[in-house]
Design a protein around this motif. Structure first.
Motif, PDB file in Angstrom:
ATOM      1  N   LYS A  42       0.852  -1.189   0.000  1.00  0.00           N
ATOM      2  CA  LYS A  42       0.000   0.000   0.000  1.00  0.00           C
ATOM      3  C   LYS A  42       0.889   1.240   0.000  1.00  0.00           C
ATOM      4  O   LYS A  42       1.930   1.266   0.654  1.00  0.00           O
ATOM      5  CB  LYS A  42      -0.920   0.022   1.220  1.00  0.00           C
ATOM      6  CG  LYS A  42      -1.995  -1.058   1.214  1.00  0.00           C
ATOM      7  CD  LYS A  42      -2.907  -0.933   2.425  1.00  0.00           C
ATOM      8  CE  LYS A  42      -3.988  -2.011   2.417  1.00  0.00           C
ATOM      9  NZ  LYS A  42      -4.887  -1.906   3.590  1.00  0.00           N
ATOM     10  N   LEU A  43       0.450   2.245  -0.731  1.00  0.00           N
ATOM     11  CA  LEU A  43       1.202   3.493  -0.834  1.00  0.00           C
ATOM     12  C   LEU A  43       0.254   4.652  -0.564  1.00  0.00           C
ATOM     13  O   LEU A  43      -0.871   4.681  -1.075  1.00  0.00           O
ATOM     14  CB  LEU A  43       1.804   3.629  -2.235  1.00  0.00           C
ATOM     15  CG  LEU A  43       2.664   4.873  -2.494  1.00  0.00           C
ATOM     16  CD1 LEU A  43       3.979   4.785  -1.718  1.00  0.00           C
ATOM     17  CD2 LEU A  43       2.940   5.020  -3.992  1.00  0.00           C
ATOM     18  N   ARG A  44       0.709   5.580   0.259  1.00  0.00           N
ATOM     19  CA  ARG A  44      -0.114   6.765   0.495  1.00  0.00           C
ATOM     20  C   ARG A  44       0.744   8.019   0.402  1.00  0.00           C
ATOM     21  O   ARG A  44       1.924   8.009   0.761  1.00  0.00           O
ATOM     22  CB  ARG A  44      -0.829   6.689   1.840  1.00  0.00           C
ATOM     23  CG  ARG A  44       0.051   6.779   3.068  1.00  0.00           C
ATOM     24  CD  ARG A  44      -0.768   6.566   4.337  1.00  0.00           C
ATOM     25  NE  ARG A  44       0.029   6.739   5.549  1.00  0.00           N
ATOM     26  CZ  ARG A  44      -0.386   6.411   6.773  1.00  0.00           C
ATOM     27  NH1 ARG A  44      -1.598   5.879   6.943  1.00  0.00           N
ATOM     28  NH2 ARG A  44       0.388   6.611   7.823  1.00  0.00           N
ATOM     29  N   ILE A  45       0.124   9.070  -0.101  1.00  0.00           N
ATOM     30  CA  ILE A  45       0.778  10.368  -0.221  1.00  0.00           C
ATOM     31  C   ILE A  45      -0.080  11.396   0.498  1.00  0.00           C
ATOM     32  O   ILE A  45      -1.283  11.503   0.236  1.00  0.00           O
ATOM     33  CB  ILE A  45       0.970  10.765  -1.698  1.00  0.00           C
ATOM     34  CG1 ILE A  45       1.889   9.753  -2.397  1.00  0.00           C
ATOM     35  CG2 ILE A  45       1.558  12.163  -1.806  1.00  0.00           C
ATOM     36  CD1 ILE A  45       2.153  10.066  -3.857  1.00  0.00           C
ATOM     37  N   ASN A  46       0.544  12.104   1.417  1.00  0.00           N
ATOM     38  CA  ASN A  46      -0.174  13.073   2.256  1.00  0.00           C
ATOM     39  C   ASN A  46      -1.397  12.432   2.915  1.00  0.00           C
ATOM     40  O   ASN A  46      -2.497  12.990   2.946  1.00  0.00           O
ATOM     41  CB  ASN A  46      -0.581  14.297   1.439  1.00  0.00           C
ATOM     42  CG  ASN A  46       0.625  15.124   1.025  1.00  0.00           C
ATOM     43  OD1 ASN A  46       1.721  14.963   1.561  1.00  0.00           O
ATOM     44  ND2 ASN A  46       0.434  16.005   0.053  1.00  0.00           N
ATOM     45  N   VAL A  48      -3.224   9.985   2.005  1.00  0.00           N
ATOM     46  CA  VAL A  48      -4.262   9.464   1.109  1.00  0.00           C
ATOM     47  C   VAL A  48      -3.714   8.213   0.423  1.00  0.00           C
ATOM     48  O   VAL A  48      -2.694   8.274  -0.272  1.00  0.00           O
ATOM     49  CB  VAL A  48      -4.672  10.508   0.053  1.00  0.00           C
ATOM     50  CG1 VAL A  48      -5.689   9.906  -0.916  1.00  0.00           C
ATOM     51  CG2 VAL A  48      -5.245  11.744   0.733  1.00  0.00           C
ATOM     52  N   VAL A  49      -4.384   7.071   0.617  1.00  0.00           N
ATOM     53  CA  VAL A  49      -3.943   5.813   0.016  1.00  0.00           C
ATOM     54  C   VAL A  49      -4.239   5.836  -1.481  1.00  0.00           C
ATOM     55  O   VAL A  49      -5.370   6.109  -1.905  1.00  0.00           O
ATOM     56  CB  VAL A  49      -4.642   4.610   0.676  1.00  0.00           C
ATOM     57  CG1 VAL A  49      -4.213   3.304   0.004  1.00  0.00           C
ATOM     58  CG2 VAL A  49      -4.319   4.563   2.168  1.00  0.00           C
ATOM     59  N   LEU A  50      -3.219   5.549  -2.285  1.00  0.00           N
ATOM     60  CA  LEU A  50      -3.370   5.587  -3.736  1.00  0.00           C
ATOM     61  C   LEU A  50      -3.914   4.263  -4.267  1.00  0.00           C
ATOM     62  O   LEU A  50      -3.598   3.194  -3.731  1.00  0.00           O
ATOM     63  CB  LEU A  50      -2.022   5.869  -4.401  1.00  0.00           C
ATOM     64  CG  LEU A  50      -1.293   7.162  -4.015  1.00  0.00           C
ATOM     65  CD1 LEU A  50      -0.034   7.314  -4.860  1.00  0.00           C
ATOM     66  CD2 LEU A  50      -2.193   8.371  -4.175  1.00  0.00           C
ATOM     67  N   PRO A  51      -4.710   4.301  -5.322  1.00  0.00           N
ATOM     68  CA  PRO A  51      -5.154   3.050  -5.959  1.00  0.00           C
ATOM     69  C   PRO A  51      -3.969   2.345  -6.608  1.00  0.00           C
ATOM     70  O   PRO A  51      -3.032   2.992  -7.090  1.00  0.00           O
ATOM     71  CB  PRO A  51      -6.172   3.535  -6.997  1.00  0.00           C
ATOM     72  CG  PRO A  51      -5.793   4.956  -7.273  1.00  0.00           C
ATOM     73  CD  PRO A  51      -5.268   5.502  -5.984  1.00  0.00           C
ATOM     74  N   LYS A  52      -3.999   1.018  -6.620  1.00  0.00           N
ATOM     75  CA  LYS A  52      -2.878   0.253  -7.172  1.00  0.00           C
ATOM     76  C   LYS A  52      -2.658   0.535  -8.655  1.00  0.00           C
ATOM     77  O   LYS A  52      -1.562   0.328  -9.183  1.00  0.00           O
ATOM     78  CB  LYS A  52      -3.114  -1.238  -6.942  1.00  0.00           C
ATOM     79  CG  LYS A  52      -2.999  -1.666  -5.482  1.00  0.00           C
ATOM     80  CD  LYS A  52      -3.156  -3.168  -5.345  1.00  0.00           C
ATOM     81  CE  LYS A  52      -2.995  -3.611  -3.901  1.00  0.00           C
ATOM     82  NZ  LYS A  52      -1.629  -3.364  -3.388  1.00  0.00           N
ATOM     83  N   SER A  53      -3.694   1.008  -9.315  1.00  0.00           N
ATOM     84  CA  SER A  53      -3.574   1.292 -10.749  1.00  0.00           C
ATOM     85  C   SER A  53      -2.737   2.537 -11.032  1.00  0.00           C
ATOM     86  O   SER A  53      -2.383   2.800 -12.183  1.00  0.00           O
ATOM     87  CB  SER A  53      -4.967   1.486 -11.355  1.00  0.00           C
ATOM     88  OG  SER A  53      -5.655   2.556 -10.706  1.00  0.00           O
ATOM     89  N   SER A  54      -2.394   3.287  -9.979  1.00  0.00           N
ATOM     90  CA  SER A  54      -1.667   4.544 -10.189  1.00  0.00           C
ATOM     91  C   SER A  54      -0.150   4.388 -10.080  1.00  0.00           C
ATOM     92  O   SER A  54       0.578   5.366 -10.230  1.00  0.00           O
ATOM     93  CB  SER A  54      -2.145   5.596  -9.177  1.00  0.00           C
ATOM     94  OG  SER A  54      -1.831   5.193  -7.853  1.00  0.00           O
ATOM     95  N   TYR A  55       0.330   3.158  -9.831  1.00  0.00           N
ATOM     96  CA  TYR A  55       1.777   2.955  -9.723  1.00  0.00           C
ATOM     97  C   TYR A  55       2.138   1.517 -10.083  1.00  0.00           C
ATOM     98  O   TYR A  55       1.285   0.626 -10.150  1.00  0.00           O
ATOM     99  CB  TYR A  55       2.287   3.288  -8.317  1.00  0.00           C
ATOM    100  CG  TYR A  55       1.603   2.518  -7.206  1.00  0.00           C
ATOM    101  CD1 TYR A  55       2.026   1.243  -6.832  1.00  0.00           C
ATOM    102  CD2 TYR A  55       0.532   3.077  -6.511  1.00  0.00           C
ATOM    103  CE1 TYR A  55       1.408   0.546  -5.821  1.00  0.00           C
ATOM    104  CE2 TYR A  55      -0.103   2.378  -5.492  1.00  0.00           C
ATOM    105  CZ  TYR A  55       0.338   1.116  -5.149  1.00  0.00           C
ATOM    106  OH  TYR A  55      -0.295   0.421  -4.139  1.00  0.00           O
ATOM    107  N   GLY A  56       3.431   1.315 -10.337  1.00  0.00           N
ATOM    108  CA  GLY A  56       3.955  -0.013 -10.625  1.00  0.00           C
ATOM    109  C   GLY A  56       5.249  -0.225  -9.863  1.00  0.00           C
ATOM    110  O   GLY A  56       5.620   0.587  -9.005  1.00  0.00           O
TER     111      GLY A  56
END
Length: 246
Positions: A42-46, A48-56
């Motif tokens: 899981k990745l979050r910025i500020n 806010v957890v990002l959807p998996k489709s937004s990174y690789g």
């Protein structure tokens, strides 16, 4: 019957929201520890957890060898100024900062009901033996006779193996005899205790070299009053600035 908080628990190698940095390309994020499973990442910025489709995921382009994934690549460049980037994932045993590759951690854990995990009977006896071995004698202000002086072996070179072995054996046997004395006091107070948690006989203390010549393997066998024979193994490294129990 006595109970105690369970101290040694299997490590899950979980990295919980560790701070990461955005590279100068505004897309690449470097992780301090490699990723064992992208499925649970899981990745979050500020916050806010990002959807998996937004990174690789990717490896360093500069690396010439195959290595575990440490890089996350955003699909689009981040336009945020100095974003707070955090990642949660599972890393590999050899890279885990919690157990440092030992598979176990000495920390409090909770069951599904939110209660502290505890030990009793023979499991409690094994934990008490461990406490008596690894605690530095005199360091516990409430139980000053608990522990060993193994820490006094700091920086000793293993030139005379028989001498080191005898010192370790004497320290452990003396400490376990103190445990038996404290348990006799406990029995005299008419406190309810189980046969499984009582130390009956001290068996062998075997000190031998591990595969690494700077590390010794110490195995202690002992018998509970319940009749069950138990074993405790501790690895002891003597070459650092202090004695390391590994």
């Amino acid at each position: 019957m006595s109970i105690d908080i369970k101290l040694q628990n299997a490590c899950d190698h979980r990295i919980n929201w560790i701070r990461s940095e955005l590279e100068t390309d505004r897309k690449t994020i470097f992780l301090s520890y490699p990723i064992a499973s992208t499925a649970s990442f899981k990745l979050r910025i500020n916050n806010v957890v990002l959807p998996k489709s937004s990174y690789g995921f990717s490896n360093s382009e500069e690396s010439t060898v195959v290595e575990p994934t440490r890089y996350v690549s955003l699909k689009k460049k981040s336009k945020l100024n100095d974003p707070i980037i955090e990642a949660q994932y599972t890393t590999f045993l050899d890279y885990c900062p919690k157990c440092v590759g030992l598979r176990y951690i000495d920390d409090l854990t909770y069951d599904k009901s939110g209660d502290l995990n505890t030990v009793r009977n023979e499991y409690l006896l094994v934990q008490n033996v461990e406490k008596r071995v690894i605690t530095e004698l005199g360091s516990n202000v409430f139980h000053e006779n608990m522990g060993t002086n193994l820490h006094s072996l700091v920086n000793q070179k293993i030139l005379d193996f028989d001498l080191i072995r005898n010192q370790i054996t004497d320290q452990i046997i003396t400490s376990l005899n103190r445990l038996k004395e404290s348990q006799r006091t406990l029995l005299a107070s008419r406190r309810e205790v189980s046969d499984g948690e009582l130390l009956d006989k001290i068996g062998e203390v075997i000190v031998e070299r591990a595969e690494d010549p700077t590390i010794l393997r110490v195995t202690v066998t002992f018998t509970a009053r319940s009749g069950r024979t138990l074993e405790y193994t501790q690895f002891l490294e003597l070459s650092r600035q202090r004695v390391a129990f590994v």
